[in-house]
Design an enzyme around this catalytic site. Structure first.
Site, short mmCIF file in Angstrom:
data_model
loop_
_atom_site.label_atom_id
_atom_site.label_comp_id
_atom_site.label_asym_id
_atom_site.label_seq_id
_atom_site.Cartn_x
_atom_site.Cartn_y
_atom_site.Cartn_z
NE ARG A 193 30.26 -36.74 1.39
CZ ARG A 193 30.99 -35.46 0.78
NH1 ARG A 193 30.76 -35.01 -0.25
NH2 ARG A 193 31.53 -34.74 1.68
CD GLU A 209 30.95 -32.89 7.68
OE1 GLU A 209 30.38 -31.84 8.24
OE2 GLU A 209 31.71 -32.61 6.75
CG ASN A 211 28.74 -33.00 4.55
OD1 ASN A 211 29.49 -32.29 4.94
ND2 ASN A 211 29.14 -34.34 4.29
CB SER A 216 30.51 -31.15 -4.02
OG SER A 216 31.77 -31.31 -2.91
CE LYS A 412 31.89 -30.46 11.04
NZ LYS A 412 31.56 -29.57 10.06
CE LYS A 469 35.32 -33.46 13.32
NZ LYS A 469 34.18 -34.26 12.62
CD GLU A 473 29.39 -28.32 7.17
OE1 GLU A 473 30.03 -29.14 6.52
OE2 GLU A 473 29.01 -28.71 8.60
N GLY A 474 33.72 -27.30 5.11
CA GLY A 474 34.46 -27.11 3.89
C GLY A 474 35.79 -27.79 3.97
NE ARG A 560 35.42 -36.78 1.31
CZ ARG A 560 34.89 -35.93 2.12
NH1 ARG A 560 35.20 -34.72 2.06
NH2 ARG A 560 34.09 -36.44 3.18
#
Ligand code: ADP
Ligand code: MG
Length: 586
Positions: A193, A209, A211, A216, A412, A469, A473-474, A560
């Site tokens: 994604r 970014e 992924n 998900s 990253k 950063k 992740e997450g 999102r």
């Protein structure tokens, strides 16, 4: 789901326990930042005063701001209540759900579910920006794969990170101890994604970014698109408001408008290509189908029809419907069964077959594809057992989605290095494609190498215009504003990797300021209206077999949406809600 049991019926209105167990890809932060207020109503207690709040953009003043075509109508309280009730019912009927009680019983299914946090109605998003993001994203999937195959580049690019960041180092060790490039199997499958924010000043989609592991919400994003279409047609007056000019999308052409049906209920990609004469404001969303079809294609490429797919999950996972809808389609459409297991369960019970195929044997079945929905963050490895599980999988002959190399390509630091002059172009032959990709890069600065001190000084002059950063992740890991200034203030150009003041494990990224919108959000049974910012994710299904890229297509998306006062964007982490774009022509 036990929709009719009293426990579940009540769960639908009960807050999940601190979202503590909501640990899908974006969920780990729920533990790290449990005190961060989530989605406060505008003007509410949480809408001001957070130390980490940076100025919210020029956003509201942007020409793409509130009031553009597609903005939500003024709804009466009664209409909002009716929409809330219908949305919760629809979510239960169609599996737009998350668990509330992820137990610690390994991969065992949780039994209590509630609706996922979502925007009740879609959020306006410029059609040209959406089209550009969808158009360029497959090139980023190919780029991630190309980077993952370049040992020398990865090694050089990640050198400083590997010296300072234990987690990335461990993933690297998995890659290297399995033979590096020589140890990879020819079949590489990716459900990637690419995430973008619309940069209000320039009107361009800028990449947040890419992924490459544990992406998900493919299933839930598809469901949110379908729900938005349903609610717009269901609530009096909304169809005329949103689908002006008769451009109604009829998303249910290919979904089961009768929710009892088991027919095509996943925003089928093939039918998603059907064109109507008027472009639809709600783009079809085939993300669920794309994810399942990509994994099924990898399964077919492995050539062992009876083998299963091994889905690596977190213990106590609560984003189970998102995962299980993919498994259902894998089974119904492709005849592929899924085994769910945690990394620890793999370490405890799995073996590698001794024949040439070297598939993963677990609980009496062999597995030709390993699909990671866990393993992307340090918290997924509480002991050496989880690393042993990861190593076993990597060592096996199963196709990985992703391999350790592809995981590393999503760092990253890799993104920042590719943005340096001429680096992206080394991997992308076609100049026009490279220029289009580069057009989505926000400015980034390295914190290792000769320029680090200059980068630090530059960011310290305008701390609210940069994001710091780490290689994580997450969600919930970045630093903004005062936190960023404090971290950069400790920078020491002479510090060696691992010493205090050495920041080579971090990168700096220019902060993107997207336009603001108004959103009616539904979380834990309660609606709230707020000023919001959105991030668009474009899913890409990628499959390479040997030297041949047999699949590289974008077929779905995720919006999102988070309170404009929140820096971070994770849904499961409690910062954002699932949403879908309402495409507007400007
Ligand atoms: P993670 O891997 O944790 O998801 P991201 O780079 O996606 O890391 O950052 C997490 C969130 O922080 C994003 O979803 C977004 O809301 C916000 N964010 C990240 N980079 C930027 C940026 N350059 N400008 C503005 N917000 C950003
Ligand atoms: Mg992200």
């Amino acid at each position: 789901m036990a929709a009719t049991t009293p426990a579940c019926a009540s769960a639908a209105l009960v807050p999940s326990p601190g979202a503590a167990a909501a640990r899908s890809r974006t969920g780990r932060a729920s533990r790290l930042r449990a005190s961060v207020p989530t989605m406060p109503p505008v003007g509410g207690a949480g809408s001001s005063g957070r130390a980490r709040d940076a100025p919210r953009a020029a956003a509201a003043a942007s020409p793409r701001s509130v009031g553009i075509s597609g903005a939500p109508p003024d709804l009466s309280d009664a209409s909002k209540r009716a929409l809330r009730d219908e949305a919760i019912a629809w979510a239960a009927q169609r599996g737009l759900l998350v668990g509330t009680d992820g137990s610690d019983a390994g991969s065992a299914m949780c039994a209590h579910l509630t609706h996922a946090p979502f925007a009740v109605l879609p959020t306006p998003f410029p059609r040209d920006v959406f089209d550009l993001a969808a158009d360029v994203s497959p090139a980023f999937a190919a780029l991630s794969d190309a980077v993952s195959r370049d040992d020398a580049f990865l090694r050089e690019c990640l050198r400083g990170v590997l010296e300072t960041d234990d987690f990335t180092r461990r993933v690297w060790d998995v890659y290297e101890s399995c033979g590096g490039q020589a140890g990879r199997v020819p079949v590489e499958a990716g459900v990637l994604r690419a995430d973008y924010m619309l940069d209000a000043p320039s009107g361009a989609p800028l990449q947040v970014e890419v992924n490459t592991i544990s992406t998900s919400f493919m299933a839930l994003a598809t469901r949110v698109s379908e729900m938005h279409d349903h609610l717009i047609r269901w609530a009096p007056g909304l169809e005329a408001h949103y689908y002006r000019g008769g451009a109604r999308p009829s998303l249910d052409d290919d979904s089961d408008s009768d929710s009892d049906s088991d027919s095509d209920d996943d925003g089928s990609r093939s039918r998603a290509k059907k064109k109507t004469s008027v472009p639809s404001p709600l783009p079809r969303n085939g993300a669920l189908a794309l994810a399942a079809d990509t994994l099924a294609a990898a399964h077919r490429a492995m050539g062992v029809p009876d083998a299963r797919l091994l889905m690596l999950v977190q213990p106590g996972e609560t984003n189970v419907m998102d995962q299980r809808l993919i498994s259902r389609r894998l089974f119904e459409r492709h005849g592929v069964r899924t085994t769910r297991a945690t990394l620890k369960e793999v370490a405890d019970r799995a073996t590698i077959g001794e024949d040439a195929a070297r598939l993963i044997h677990l609980d009496g079945a062999s597995h030709s594809v390993a699909y990671f929905r866990a393993g992307y963050a340090p918290g997924d490895y509480p002991s050496e057992a989880e690393w042993a599980g990861r190593l076993l999988i990597e060592r096996s002959g199963a196709a990985k989605s992703p391999s350790a190399a592809m995981h590393l390509a999503g760092c990253k630091k890799v993104q920042q290095t590719l943005a340096e002059p001429g680096v992206l172009e080394r991997f992308v032959d076609d100049a026009e494609t490279a220029a289009k990709m580069r057009g989505t890069f926000a400015a980034m600065r390295a914190l290792d190498g000769a320029d680090a001190a200059g980068a630090v000084a530059e960011a310290l002059r305008e701390p609210d215009r940069w994001v710091l950063k780490p290689q994580r992740e997450g969600g919930g890991n970045n630093l903004y504003g005062a936190d960023l200034a404090a971290a950069l203030g400790a920078f020491d150009g002479d510090a060696k990797p691992g010493e205090e003041g050495n920041l080579s494990g971090y990168i700096l990224m220019r902060r993107i300021f997207p336009p603001a919108n108004r959103t009616l959000a539904l979380r834990r049974g309660e609606t709230s209206e707020m000023e919001t910012l959105s991030e668009l994710g474009v899913y890409v299904g990628y499959l390479r077999v040997g030297e041949e890229v047999v699949m590289n297509e974008c077929g779905g998306h995720l919006l999102r949406t988070k309170a404009a006062t929140s820096d971070e964007g994770g849904v499961a982490a409690g910062f954002a809600v699932l949403d879908s774009p309402l495409l507007v022509d400007e």
